[in-house]
Design a protein around this motif. Structure first.
Motif, PDB file in Angstrom:
ATOM      1  N   THR A 289      10.626   6.268   1.921  1.00 25.14           N
ATOM      2  CA  THR A 289      10.546   6.711   0.524  1.00 25.14           C
ATOM      3  C   THR A 289      11.582   6.024  -0.365  1.00 25.14           C
ATOM      4  O   THR A 289      11.312   5.745  -1.535  1.00 25.14           O
ATOM      5  CB  THR A 289      10.730   8.235   0.434  1.00 25.14           C
TER       6      THR A 289
ATOM      7  N   ASN B 185       8.979   0.492  -6.727  1.00 23.51           N
ATOM      8  CA  ASN B 185       8.313   0.967  -7.940  1.00 23.51           C
ATOM      9  C   ASN B 185       9.201   0.791  -9.170  1.00 23.51           C
ATOM     10  O   ASN B 185       8.719   0.390 -10.245  1.00 23.51           O
ATOM     11  CB  ASN B 185       7.916   2.437  -7.785  1.00 23.51           C
TER      12      ASN B 185
ATOM     13  N   HIS C 164       0.877  -1.172   0.000  1.00 24.08           N
ATOM     14  CA  HIS C 164       0.000   0.000   0.000  1.00 24.08           C
ATOM     15  C   HIS C 164       0.917   1.226   0.000  1.00 24.08           C
ATOM     16  O   HIS C 164       0.963   2.002   0.951  1.00 24.08           O
ATOM     17  CB  HIS C 164      -0.923  -0.016   1.223  1.00 24.08           C
TER      18      HIS C 164
ATOM     19  N   GLU D  94       1.056   3.947  -1.702  1.00 23.66           N
ATOM     20  CA  GLU D  94       0.515   5.310  -1.708  1.00 23.66           C
ATOM     21  C   GLU D  94       0.269   5.800  -0.282  1.00 23.66           C
ATOM     22  O   GLU D  94       0.283   7.006  -0.018  1.00 23.66           O
ATOM     23  CB  GLU D  94      -0.773   5.378  -2.537  1.00 23.66           C
TER      24      GLU D  94
END
Length: 295
Positions: free
Chosen positions: A181, A188, A159, A161
């Motif tokens: 991050t 990603n 999750h 986001e």
């Protein structure tokens, strides 16, 4: 005896719901003990007494078994003989006469932040496997996940986001873990650039894949870490658990509360987490000795 052991392992799996790795650990202890009994011409567990168990503990020590391995064996035997007594395989429990040796204090190996940076920067990120491996190490260091949790991490556990991931830990306990991050960036990048190449038009729910498009094994991650540690020139015995230890130690050194670390690691008992306070105290002593003018 082998049939009795198999019945017990089946009981652990079905009645107790223990994990596959835990059952393998019990199986190893019991199989080694049964092999010893066979050499001693003891072919029934009902004939095992405290003297035989003490002799086997002496045998283990003489053959180089670590103290903590012997302690684990005793724990296994206590549970096993309670099971045998409960289901009337035996009439007397020999373990009631066996004391448990004091556990040797063990401080886990920890990487420095500079060593972590060296390890994370070692995979070749121009290569699909290097991108995957960098993402694996980033996630392990960012979350403190166990290697067994890493290999079972699935796409729908992410999750990103919201900056969190889900995992099932020991005893199938779910926990939600924040993820930084940098780790999100590498996940990603891996998903968008490498994962589809590894899938090769197949389907898989697992996040991290091997060359055949299937999920990675615990052993493969262990081997990758050994490989990259050697390439990075880090002269420490580093395992997947070392990144977990380093995660916990570094956030404690930077002021995190012990209870928070307990939650992040998924420890049911805070006494398990307290081992990291000893490492942090060592860090404080080193800092004092380095920076205080009268140290």
């Amino acid at each position: 005896m082998n049939e009795t052991i198999n019945d017990y392992l089946h009981f652990l799996l079905i009645e107790r719901g223990l994990s596959e790795n835990t059952i393998k650990s019990y199986h190893q202890d019991l199989a080694e003990f049964a092999n010893y009994l066979s050499k001693e011409h003891v072919d029934r567990f009902k004939d095992v007494n405290a003297r035989i168990i003490l002799n086997y503990m002496k045998y283990m020590k003489e053959n180089g078994k670590a103290r903590n391995s012997i302690i684990r064996f005793i724990s296994t035997m206590r549970k096993f003989f309670k099971y045998l007594l409960r289901f009337h395989y035996i009439k007397n429990d020999p373990m009631i006469k066996i004391d448990t040796p004091k556990q040797a204090q063990h401080f886990p190996s920890v990487l420095t932040t500079k060593e972590v940076d060296r390890l994370l920067n070692t995979p070749d990120t121009n290569d699909k496997y290097g991108i995957r491996d960098r993402a694996i190490f980033e996630v392990m260091y960012a979350t403190g996940l166990r290697v067994s949790e890493m290999v079972h991490l699935k796409m729908d556990n992410l999750h990103l986001e919201m900056g969190i991931i889900q995992t099932l830990g020991k005893g199938d306990k779910e926990r939600i873990i924040p993820i930084g991050t940098q780790a999100i960036k590498w996940i990603n990048f891996y998903v968008s650039s490498s994962r589809s190449k590894l899938l090769k038009n197949r389907r898989s729910d697992y996040l991290f894949l091997n060359a055949h498009g299937g999920g990675l094994s615990r052993q493969s991650i262990w081997q990758k870490i050994k490989h990259y540690v050697a390439l990075a020139g880090i002269n420490k015995d580093v395992t997947p658990h070392t990144l977990r230890h380093s995660f916990a130690t570094h956030i404690l050194e930077n002021g995190a509360d012990l209870r928070i670390v307990q939650e992040l690691l998924g420890h049911s008992d805070i006494s398990t987490t307290q081992i990291y306070t000893h490492i942090s105290h060592e860090h404080l002593n080193q800092s004092f000795n380095k920076y205080h003018p009268r140290a």
